[in-house]
Enzyme design. Structure first.
Site, mmCIF file in Angstrom:
data_model
loop_
_atom_site.group_PDB
_atom_site.id
_atom_site.type_symbol
_atom_site.label_atom_id
_atom_site.label_comp_id
_atom_site.label_asym_id
_atom_site.label_seq_id
_atom_site.Cartn_x
_atom_site.Cartn_y
_atom_site.Cartn_z
ATOM 1 N N LYS A 37 -9.351 15.880 -51.507
ATOM 2 C CA LYS A 37 -9.383 16.195 -50.081
ATOM 3 C C LYS A 37 -8.018 16.179 -49.422
ATOM 4 C CE LYS A 37 -12.420 16.131 -47.466
ATOM 5 N NZ LYS A 37 -13.730 15.956 -46.911
ATOM 6 N N ASN A 82 -7.186 16.495 -45.356
ATOM 7 C CA ASN A 82 -7.903 16.654 -44.089
ATOM 8 C C ASN A 82 -6.971 16.923 -42.912
ATOM 9 O OD1 ASN A 82 -10.269 16.025 -45.495
ATOM 10 N ND2 ASN A 82 -9.961 13.831 -45.155
ATOM 11 N N THR A 111 -15.417 37.287 -32.425
ATOM 12 C CA THR A 111 -16.232 36.939 -31.268
ATOM 13 C C THR A 111 -17.503 36.331 -31.854
ATOM 14 O OG1 THR A 111 -17.337 39.064 -31.173
ATOM 15 C CG2 THR A 111 -15.327 38.863 -29.880
ATOM 16 N N HIS A 112 -18.025 35.319 -31.195
ATOM 17 C CA HIS A 112 -19.197 34.600 -31.716
ATOM 18 C C HIS A 112 -18.944 34.050 -33.121
ATOM 19 C CE1 HIS A 112 -21.350 36.692 -28.424
ATOM 20 N NE2 HIS A 112 -20.665 37.731 -28.833
ATOM 21 N N GLU A 159 -7.950 17.069 -35.756
ATOM 22 C CA GLU A 159 -9.222 16.443 -35.387
ATOM 23 C C GLU A 159 -9.032 15.384 -34.309
ATOM 24 O OE1 GLU A 159 -11.446 17.081 -39.682
ATOM 25 O OE2 GLU A 159 -10.762 15.088 -39.130
ATOM 26 N N TYR A 211 -6.549 2.081 2.285
ATOM 27 C CA TYR A 211 -6.399 1.529 0.951
ATOM 28 C C TYR A 211 -7.586 0.656 0.565
ATOM 29 C CZ TYR A 211 -4.653 -0.945 -3.131
ATOM 30 O OH TYR A 211 -4.526 -1.455 -4.400
ATOM 31 N N ASN A 263 0.813 -1.223 0.000
ATOM 32 C CA ASN A 263 0.000 0.000 0.000
ATOM 33 C C ASN A 263 0.846 1.272 0.000
ATOM 34 O OD1 ASN A 263 -2.016 -1.842 0.093
ATOM 35 N ND2 ASN A 263 -2.728 -1.342 2.161
ATOM 36 N N SER A 278 -8.447 11.592 -48.617
ATOM 37 C CA SER A 278 -9.661 10.796 -48.559
ATOM 38 C C SER A 278 -9.509 9.628 -49.528
ATOM 39 C CB SER A 278 -10.858 11.657 -48.972
ATOM 40 O OG SER A 278 -11.908 10.828 -49.436
ATOM 41 N N LYS A 314 -3.546 4.248 -11.883
ATOM 42 C CA LYS A 314 -2.414 4.204 -12.820
ATOM 43 C C LYS A 314 -2.885 4.254 -14.269
ATOM 44 C CE LYS A 314 -0.611 0.863 -10.596
ATOM 45 N NZ LYS A 314 -1.014 1.214 -9.225
ATOM 46 N N GLN A 355 -6.194 1.003 -7.437
ATOM 47 C CA GLN A 355 -5.347 0.497 -8.524
ATOM 48 C C GLN A 355 -5.691 1.157 -9.860
ATOM 49 O OE1 GLN A 355 -4.032 -3.705 -8.912
ATOM 50 N NE2 GLN A 355 -5.478 -3.794 -10.603
#
Ligand code: ARG
Length: 458
Positions: A284, A286, A156-157, A291, A318, A111, A278, A326, A323
């Site tokens: 394409k 990408n 903005t927005h 992403e 404990y 422990n 693609s 981790k 466990q």
């Protein structure tokens, strides 16, 4: 075999079901460096304090060195029946040095041993994450200087708001990451306390020199409550929240790279090295790296929620639930650290369409605030200036032109304060005007990049 070598086999008669063995397995097999370092420090102290004979301590230390070599050389066969890294090391040590290995676990429980391992793991991961953040910040500072005066629309927005420089935009992430780095640093500081010597939960009846172990392992102090030391994982939660914040920052940048590389924005051409095609649409290209960085963010946030939830119902001290920490630490680190690395490589390789960004920076009436500010400088109240400029925007919209393409007569009609120099308001003038600490004026961007680099050194 198996049962006889379980470190806790004494009171057990029946054997463990294979399902149980597999269900209870942890993910600590790669943590031999930390586990062995902890054992070496522990056993040296046991020898120095005469808790075990010095000669046996020496032979254990030597044996642990051999076990470490076996691990490093990939020669260790992982045996699920041995449960975790702690047991593996002890059993392998026995194979190297025989019965003296049985003294290694004196005055120690798994422990406090695992609490030690986890704190060492978090320290290491904090260092890697800090280094990753630092390297990326350096890159952002370089780019900020390259693009200190390159205009782009600020939003903005997601509506064009005011022009900014690309350098200023990139430095925003530099600032975020500097705080992220500080958070990892703080997290490391708080994790850097030695739990060993807490035993299973109540402390140890042996005359340990905990300070000696702490010094040897680079801990800045020893824990002050044995229950807390074996039962809490707040340092891991803190690490996960540092990861969550950092990855969230990267995810926002990722989202911008995706937008910027679209035909709709056309700000950025993705370098081939960091894009994919693609299988169906030949045209394409990408932004898959961005992403995936965005897409993996949920995993990091999830691990934070995972560990908080894991801890909240546990009585002291404990419990095996612990466990799970981790996997959470390793999973989050396995997203954040490579994300920092790939961004540091990808962002400087982005090919910005600076001409297009400049045009976009002045479009969409992005200079309207500057026209209002012009009137304020001539003495008008801002509210009134806002309304007057709003009227001009409406006029420009009706004739399908930008503000500085309106005839001066339109301005003169709107306010007697306008003089012909109002037509000189352009992107560069608007940028240069933001000459305040933290503003987007190119000189300020340069200054901010220099200062950020200095703060990075501290
Ligand atoms: N594998 C365990 C963990 O990671 C080690 C500690 C086990 N202690 C125990 N009493 N079962 O938490």
């Amino acid at each position: 075999m198996g049962e006889a070598q379980r470190t806790w086999g004494g009171r057990f008669e029946g054997s463990m079901d294979d399902l149980t063995r597999d269900y209870t397995a942890g993910v600590d097999r790669d943590l031999y460096e930390q586990d062995i370092a902890g054992s070496v420090a522990h056993v040296r102290m046991l020898g120095a304090k005469g808790i075990i004979p010095e000669s046996e301590a020496d032979s254990i230390v030597a044996g642990l060195g051999l076990v470490l070599e076996q691990f490093r050389a990939g020669q260790v066969e992982w045996r699920p029946d041995l449960e975790d890294i702690h047991t593996h090391v002890e059993v392998l040590l026995g194979e190297q040095i025989g019965s003296a290995a049985g003294r290694l676990h004196t005055a120690r429980s798994r422990n406090d041993q695992v609490a030690l391992l986890n704190r060492m793991l978090v320290r290491d991961q904090c260092e890697l994450a800090s280094a990753g953040a630092e390297a990326f910040i350096e890159i952002l500072c370089d780019l900020a200087l390259t693009y200190e005066a390159a205009p782009m629309p600020g939003y903005t927005h997601l509506q064009r708001a005011q022009p900014i420089t690309l350098g200023h935009h990139l430095l925003a992430y530099g600032e975020m990451l500097l705080r992220d780095r500080a958070r990892f640093h703080d997290c490391r500081e708080r994790a850097n306390v030695l739990p060993l010597g807490s035993g299973a939960l109540s402390g140890s009846p042996y005359p340990l020199d905990r300070e000696m172990v702490a010094r040897e392992l680079g801990f800045q102090g020893v824990s002050r409550n044995s229950l807390d030391a074996v039962a809490d994982r707040d340092f891991a939660i803190e690490f996960l929240s540092c990861c969550a914040i950092t990855q969230t920052h990267l995810s926002r940048l990722a989202e911008e790279i995706v937008l910027w590389s679209s035909a709709e924005f056309g700000f950025v051409r993705l370098p081939d090295a960091f894009a994919t095609g693609s299988s169906m649409m030949p045209q394409k290209k990408n932004a898959d790296v961005a992403e995936l960085a965005r897409g993996r963010t949920g995993r990091v946030l999830g691990e934070l929620m995972n560990l908080l939830t894991n801890l909240k119902g546990q009585p002291l001290a404990y419990n095996r639930d612990l466990q799970e920490d981790k996997a959470a630490i390793l999973n989050a680190a396995a997203v954040v650290i490579p994300s920092l690395r790939i961004f540091a490589a990808m962002v400087p390789a982005l090919q910005f369409n600076l001409e297009h960004m400049r045009v976009a920076a002045s479009g969409g009436f992005a200079l309207a605030t500057d026209v209002a500010d012009y009137l304020v400088r001539k003495g008008m109240a801002f509210r009134e200036a806002h309304a007057v400029t709003g009227g001009l925007v409406r006029e420009a919209e009706e004739c399908g032109c930008e503000l500085n393409e309106l005839p001066f007569e339109a301005y003169a009609k709107a306010s007697a304060l306008f003089e012909t120099d109002v037509l000189e308001i352009d992107v560069d003038a608007a940028l240069a005007a933001r000459d305040v600490v933290g503003g987007t004026a190119p000189t300020r961007v340069r200054e901010a990049a220099d200062i950020l680099r200095k703060r990075l050194k501290n």
